[in-house]
Design a protein around this motif. Structure first.
Motif, PDB file in Angstrom:
ATOM      1  N   ALA A   1       0.826  -1.209   0.000  1.00 24.08           N
ATOM      2  CA  ALA A   1       0.000   0.000   0.000  1.00 24.08           C
ATOM      3  C   ALA A   1       0.861   1.259   0.000  1.00 24.08           C
ATOM      4  O   ALA A   1       0.555   2.233  -0.692  1.00 24.08           O
ATOM      5  CB  ALA A   1      -0.934  -0.003   1.210  1.00 24.08           C
ATOM      6  N   ALA A   2       1.939   1.242   0.768  1.00 23.01           N
ATOM      7  CA  ALA A   2       2.809   2.415   0.845  1.00 23.01           C
ATOM      8  C   ALA A   2       3.433   2.739  -0.504  1.00 23.01           C
ATOM      9  O   ALA A   2       3.653   3.912  -0.825  1.00 23.01           O
ATOM     10  CB  ALA A   2       3.899   2.196   1.891  1.00 23.01           C
ATOM     11  N   ARG A   3       3.681   1.729  -1.316  1.00 28.08           N
ATOM     12  CA  ARG A   3       4.212   1.968  -2.663  1.00 28.08           C
ATOM     13  C   ARG A   3       3.188   2.698  -3.526  1.00 28.08           C
ATOM     14  O   ARG A   3       3.538   3.302  -4.537  1.00 28.08           O
ATOM     15  CB  ARG A   3       4.613   0.634  -3.303  1.00 28.08           C
ATOM     16  CG  ARG A   3       5.922   0.079  -2.749  1.00 28.08           C
ATOM     17  CD  ARG A   3       6.140  -1.379  -3.159  1.00 28.08           C
ATOM     18  NE  ARG A   3       6.186  -1.531  -4.612  1.00 28.08           N
ATOM     19  CZ  ARG A   3       7.277  -1.350  -5.366  1.00 28.08           C
ATOM     20  NH1 ARG A   3       8.419  -0.969  -4.804  1.00 28.08           N
ATOM     21  NH2 ARG A   3       7.233  -1.548  -6.665  1.00 28.08           N
ATOM     22  N   ARG A   4       1.922   2.624  -3.101  1.00 25.51           N
ATOM     23  CA  ARG A   4       0.865   3.389  -3.778  1.00 25.51           C
ATOM     24  C   ARG A   4       0.593   4.706  -3.057  1.00 25.51           C
ATOM     25  O   ARG A   4      -0.314   5.445  -3.419  1.00 25.51           O
ATOM     26  CB  ARG A   4      -0.426   2.566  -3.850  1.00 25.51           C
ATOM     27  CG  ARG A   4      -0.281   1.217  -4.539  1.00 25.51           C
ATOM     28  CD  ARG A   4      -1.646   0.553  -4.758  1.00 25.51           C
ATOM     29  NE  ARG A   4      -2.379   0.332  -3.533  1.00 25.51           N
ATOM     30  CZ  ARG A   4      -2.286  -0.774  -2.781  1.00 25.51           C
ATOM     31  NH1 ARG A   4      -1.442  -1.746  -3.137  1.00 25.51           N
ATOM     32  NH2 ARG A   4      -3.007  -0.913  -1.688  1.00 25.51           N
ATOM     33  N   GLY A   5       1.335   4.954  -1.967  1.00 24.74           N
ATOM     34  CA  GLY A   5       1.185   6.197  -1.226  1.00 24.74           C
ATOM     35  C   GLY A   5       0.060   6.210  -0.228  1.00 24.74           C
ATOM     36  O   GLY A   5      -0.375   7.271   0.212  1.00 24.74           O
ATOM     37  N   THR A   6      -0.404   5.023   0.208  1.00 23.94           N
ATOM     38  CA  THR A   6      -1.531   4.993   1.127  1.00 23.94           C
ATOM     39  C   THR A   6      -1.322   3.901   2.174  1.00 23.94           C
ATOM     40  O   THR A   6      -0.181   3.495   2.438  1.00 23.94           O
ATOM     41  CB  THR A   6      -2.850   4.785   0.343  1.00 23.94           C
ATOM     42  OG1 THR A   6      -3.955   4.893   1.234  1.00 23.94           O
ATOM     43  CG2 THR A   6      -2.876   3.457  -0.388  1.00 23.94           C
ATOM     44  N   ILE A   7      -2.399   3.413   2.813  1.00 17.45           N
ATOM     45  CA  ILE A   7      -2.315   2.394   3.855  1.00 17.45           C
ATOM     46  C   ILE A   7      -3.275   1.253   3.533  1.00 17.45           C
ATOM     47  O   ILE A   7      -4.136   1.375   2.659  1.00 17.45           O
ATOM     48  CB  ILE A   7      -2.633   2.967   5.253  1.00 17.45           C
ATOM     49  CG1 ILE A   7      -4.107   3.411   5.342  1.00 17.45           C
ATOM     50  CG2 ILE A   7      -1.712   4.119   5.593  1.00 17.45           C
ATOM     51  CD1 ILE A   7      -4.556   3.776   6.744  1.00 17.45           C
ATOM     52  N   ASP A   8      -3.128   0.142   4.250  1.00 17.77           N
ATOM     53  CA  ASP A   8      -4.015  -1.006   4.095  1.00 17.77           C
ATOM     54  C   ASP A   8      -4.158  -1.682   5.452  1.00 17.77           C
ATOM     55  O   ASP A   8      -3.569  -2.719   5.717  1.00 17.77           O
ATOM     56  CB  ASP A   8      -3.448  -1.982   3.057  1.00 17.77           C
ATOM     57  CG  ASP A   8      -4.362  -3.190   2.818  1.00 17.77           C
ATOM     58  OD1 ASP A   8      -5.513  -3.160   3.302  1.00 17.77           O
ATOM     59  OD2 ASP A   8      -3.913  -4.159   2.181  1.00 17.77           O
ATOM     60  N   GLY A   9      -4.941  -1.059   6.329  1.00 15.03           N
ATOM     61  CA  GLY A   9      -5.103  -1.595   7.673  1.00 15.03           C
ATOM     62  C   GLY A   9      -5.691  -0.560   8.601  1.00 15.03           C
ATOM     63  O   GLY A   9      -6.169   0.492   8.157  1.00 15.03           O
ATOM     64  N   PRO A  10      -5.660  -0.818   9.921  1.00 17.80           N
ATOM     65  CA  PRO A  10      -6.222   0.138  10.879  1.00 17.80           C
ATOM     66  C   PRO A  10      -5.527   1.477  10.792  1.00 17.80           C
ATOM     67  O   PRO A  10      -4.301   1.553  10.692  1.00 17.80           O
ATOM     68  CB  PRO A  10      -5.983  -0.545  12.236  1.00 17.80           C
ATOM     69  CG  PRO A  10      -4.893  -1.533  11.985  1.00 17.80           C
ATOM     70  CD  PRO A  10      -5.067  -1.988  10.580  1.00 17.80           C
TER      71      PRO A  10
END
Length: 367
Positions: free
Chosen positions: A316-325
């Motif tokens: 997700a960070a490689r897309r500039g965002t998050i994936d979780g709480p």
């Protein structure tokens, strides 16, 4: 690659996926931070640990030496600002989290922050508001909180089972959180803030509703308890949907690390946390017995969860965002723990003071 204008200057737009590995700085390389460095280096694809920072220079040098090309940057804020860093893992003591999180939001880079989000509900809400303001400008979230149990396959399966309706409406949740031993400085308040906080997030994750009130009871203390502290504790959560969650937290069992969760619904029940090794039943004249291998600590019990958490965060960070709480989950947990501490001190049922989520978003200010 395009750029984004911030008060810190012109920075790379992390919304665009870099062709190279994500360059990660790990702040704090004690037990948890060092474990993250090793995991990112040996198990996680798409990321490279390029810098570490720690108050203990010798420890930072030791950890950096395990990763080829990794630098030591003594100042954590300098590590966040470093142009060679794309994302940050925060594993420093909780009192430093707010400043470091706000610096990550200011720079516009994804960050995985170990719990707690911050040490108080008010400062956690300030982080939520800062990120909300950033999200309003960019459409992206940056802050993920390290509640690793959400990534544990058993917890994910239990959540799916609840959502399927096969258990009917969940009515009661029973939780046990046990440690073999804790250090001499570990207080009853730390049992709430450092241990029960995971059950707070589990409750919100499984039931998808907030916790409205907390009661803490003090059973007779074990002779192995830290001097002057209550161990075990029994903690009761009341949710906004009228469900009850009880938590037995016992941190001086002398046995091992045990985490169990049972959901009791209208049409059935389900339990996780038992399948840690050989389970044996024996009958006959000697009666029935059960022998179960118990994990020595949280890193073994939730090793797979950490692998999944870190890989999904990197992706997700490689897309500039998050994936979780996210930051809101960190704030909600801190608000419940604050009520839990008050309940522990007073012996009375304490309502959770949680700001409306909409208000947190509407009142957000620029970082």
């Amino acid at each position: 690659m395009t750029t984004t204008e911030t008060s810190a200057g012109v920075l790379p737009d992390m919304a665009e996926v870099p062709a190279r590995d994500l360059r990660v700085a790990v702040l704090g390389v004690g037990m948890m931070g060092a474990d993250h460095v090793a995991r990112l280096y040996s198990r996680i694809s798409g990321a490279t640990v390029v810098a570490v920072s720690d108050a203990f220079a010798e420890k930072a040098e030791q950890v950096a030496a395990t990763v080829p090309g990794c630098r030591v940057i003594s100042d954590p804020l300098a590590a966040i600002a470093d142009e060679g860093v794309d994302a940050v893992v925060i594993a420093t003591p909780g009192q430093f989290h707010e400043e470091q999180l706000l610096a990550c939001i200011e720079r516009g880079i994804p960050v995985l922050c170990e719990k707690p989000l911050t040490m108080e509900a008010a400062s956690s809400l300030a982080v939520v508001r800062a990120e909300d303001a950033y999200t309003a400008r960019t459409g992206r979230q940056l802050v993920q909180v390290g509640f690793m149990r959400r990534f544990d396959p058993e917890y994910a399966q239990l959540r799916e089972l609840i959502a399927s309706g096969e258990l009917g409406e969940p009515l009661v949740v029973h939780c046990a959180h046990r440690n073999a031993v804790v250090p001499p400085h570990f207080t009853s308040e730390m049992m709430v803030n450092d241990s029960v906080v995971h059950e707070v997030d589990v409750t919100r994750f499984l039931l998808d509703e907030e916790i409205a009130a907390v009661t803490v009871l003090r059973p007779r203390a074990t002779r192995h308890a830290v001097a002057g502290q209550s161990d075990p504790l029994l903690v009761l959560f009341e949710t906004t949907g009228g469900r009850m969650v009880d938590v037995e937290v016992f941190v001086s069992t002398g046995v091992g690390y045990e985490v169990r969760t049972e959901v009791v619904g209208e049409d059935g029940s389900a339990m996780i946390g038992l399948d840690l090794g050989l389970v044996r039943h024996r009958g006959g004249a000697s009666g029935a017995s059960r022998s179960t291998a118990i994990a020595p600590d949280f890193r073994q019990r939730f090793g797979r969860a950490y692998d999944i958490e870190l890989q999904r965060w990197v992706d997700a960070a490689r897309r500039g965002t998050i994936d979780g709480p996210g930051a809101w989950d960190g704030y909600a947990a801190q608000a419940v723990c604050a009520a839990g501490i008050e309940a522990l001190r007073t012996g009375r049922r304490t309502e959770v003071r949680l700001e409306p989520r909409e208000a947190a978003s509407q009142e957000g200010t620029a970082p």
